[in-house]
Design a protein around this motif. Sequence first.
Motif, PDB file in Angstrom:
ATOM      1  N   GLY A  54       0.812  -1.215   0.000  1.00 18.40           N
ATOM      2  CA  GLY A  54       0.000   0.000   0.000  1.00 18.40           C
ATOM      3  C   GLY A  54       0.849   1.270   0.000  1.00 18.40           C
ATOM      4  N   THR A  55       1.957   1.230   0.698  1.00 19.12           N
ATOM      5  CA  THR A  55       2.841   2.396   0.780  1.00 19.12           C
ATOM      6  C   THR A  55       3.352   2.786  -0.616  1.00 19.12           C
ATOM      7  N   LEU A  82       0.600   4.561  -2.510  1.00 20.08           N
ATOM      8  CA  LEU A  82       0.442   5.965  -2.109  1.00 20.08           C
ATOM      9  C   LEU A  82       1.565   6.803  -2.704  1.00 20.08           C
ATOM     10  N   SER A 115      -3.346   8.079  11.899  1.00 20.06           N
ATOM     11  CA  SER A 115      -3.284   7.092  10.828  1.00 20.06           C
ATOM     12  C   SER A 115      -2.008   6.293  10.996  1.00 20.06           C
ATOM     13  N   ALA A 147       2.402   5.558   6.941  1.00 19.18           N
ATOM     14  CA  ALA A 147       2.588   5.564   5.486  1.00 19.18           C
ATOM     15  C   ALA A 147       1.804   6.680   4.796  1.00 19.18           C
ATOM     16  N   CYS A 189      -6.638   1.982   2.598  1.00 17.76           N
ATOM     17  CA  CYS A 189      -5.901   0.751   2.927  1.00 17.76           C
ATOM     18  C   CYS A 189      -6.610  -0.100   3.971  1.00 17.76           C
ATOM     19  N   GLY A 245       1.092  -6.427  -0.347  1.00 18.02           N
ATOM     20  CA  GLY A 245       0.479  -6.089  -1.628  1.00 18.02           C
ATOM     21  C   GLY A 245      -0.360  -4.838  -1.524  1.00 18.02           C
TER      22      GLY A 245
HETATM   23  C1  LIG Z   1      -1.670  -0.656   6.030  1.00 14.44           C
HETATM   24  C2  LIG Z   1      -1.775   0.787   5.753  1.00 14.44           C
HETATM   25  C3  LIG Z   1      -0.973   1.433   4.798  1.00 14.44           C
HETATM   26  C4  LIG Z   1       0.182   0.827   4.088  1.00 14.44           C
HETATM   27  O1  LIG Z   1       0.056  -0.399   3.635  1.00 14.44           O
HETATM   28  P1  LIG Z   1       1.296  -1.392   3.437  1.00 14.44           P
HETATM   29  O2  LIG Z   1       0.697  -2.359   2.492  1.00 14.44           O
HETATM   30  O3  LIG Z   1       1.614  -1.975   4.776  1.00 14.44           O
HETATM   31  O4  LIG Z   1       2.423  -0.640   2.845  1.00 14.44           O
HETATM   32  C5  LIG Z   1      -1.223   2.773   4.530  1.00 14.44           C
HETATM   33  N1  LIG Z   1      -2.148   3.463   5.181  1.00 14.44           N
HETATM   34  C6  LIG Z   1      -2.921   2.894   6.139  1.00 14.44           C
HETATM   35  C7  LIG Z   1      -3.938   3.725   6.828  1.00 14.44           C
HETATM   36  C8  LIG Z   1      -2.738   1.545   6.467  1.00 14.44           C
HETATM   37  O5  LIG Z   1      -3.467   1.001   7.443  1.00 14.44           O
END
Ligand SMILES: *Cc1c(COP(=O)(O)O)cnc(C)c1O
Length: 379
Positions: free
Chosen positions: A55-56, A59, A80, A83, A154, A188
Amino acid sequence: MKINFSDPLITNDEIEMVNQILKNSWVKGGEAVKAFEQCFKDYLGVKYAIAVNNGTSGLHLLIKALGIKEGDEVITTPFSFVASTNCILFERGKPVFVDIDANTFNIDVSKIEDKITEKTKAILPVDVFGQPLDMPEIRRIAQKHDLKVIEDSCEAIGSEYKGIKTGTLGDGAVFSFYLNKQITTGEGGMIVTNDENIAKLCSCLRSQGRPMNESWLLHETLGYNYRLSDMQAALGISQMNRIEKIIQSRQLVADLYRKKLSNIEGVTQPFVHEDVTKMSWFIYVILLDEDVNRNMVLEYLLAEGIECKPYFMPIHLQPYIVEQFKTKAEDFPVASSVGRRSLALPFNLRITEEEIDIVVKKLAAAIAKVKECGANHHE
Ligand SMILES: *Cc1c(COP(=O)(O)O)cnc(C)c1O
């Protein structure tokens, strides 16, 4: 005894899907990744979906694709996972925090406009713990001031606000498939957007700056390797096939907690806004009363084998942010207070009703004990 905080549920279907990928040497073709992306387009009704390695990264690519650069301000929430702020810092943008709503824990939308300046380029709100944002209002503000919107969804796949699914109303949104999320591919993420240019840029930057569908060794721009593998995508496809079931089962766990916690003193239960037409629970976070020391309750529960977590330690109180921006607890009083009092209980699809009973019983005992210590302390 040990009750786990999160515990991904991988079924035989998923194991079979991954096996097929391995057996058919489908591993390098990217076909499972394309099918996984199609799942998201179908589920959300968006035009483009770009799978990434977490997820990072998703973003980060959206920040790049929207052209956010040094000195640009991005309005976001201090409550939050880091990330959602880090992606702004990666490009030397400036995160501008707005305090949160005391009930939903999401960014207080009524306070956004006060923070808009000449330098503001975008708003990056987060659907915290699965609670969907008031995206129609955020979009109205963004359009009025000519700003972009990145929705960090996310933690909120499948949640709906007035019937609108998370991830569908911004310029772009991101979902994560880390181990503790509603669906997981180990690591992922997925970027979704309706904007062709953003989709093209994200797709190019994800794969070493290669233009979409062009030759493997042509690099148009400086890019990254943020790709997801077919094996991971296979895990994801199989879970997207039963996403409604997953969301329903999580709702049942939340319902059990709500019922069983209703008589426990000193606890505020999670709030769900009346305009939320569907809640996809990420975790179950309660607030303890001011006079109950959260950290002591947490320690007591951990010692009893009940894995709870202090979600979140707000971003404005993280050491590297304090050092750079000199932020203080008083700057965002609501986020600071929630950060001191919140307790995330074990929440996963393997947990049984008996285990939930144990969590609630031990929690009540922990609160009583901590209150007693507190009382003695003041004598
Ligand atoms: C989990 C999460 C992310 C990042 O996700 P990753 O897949 O761990 O990099 C970003 N923002 C929020 C709010 C999250 O909970």
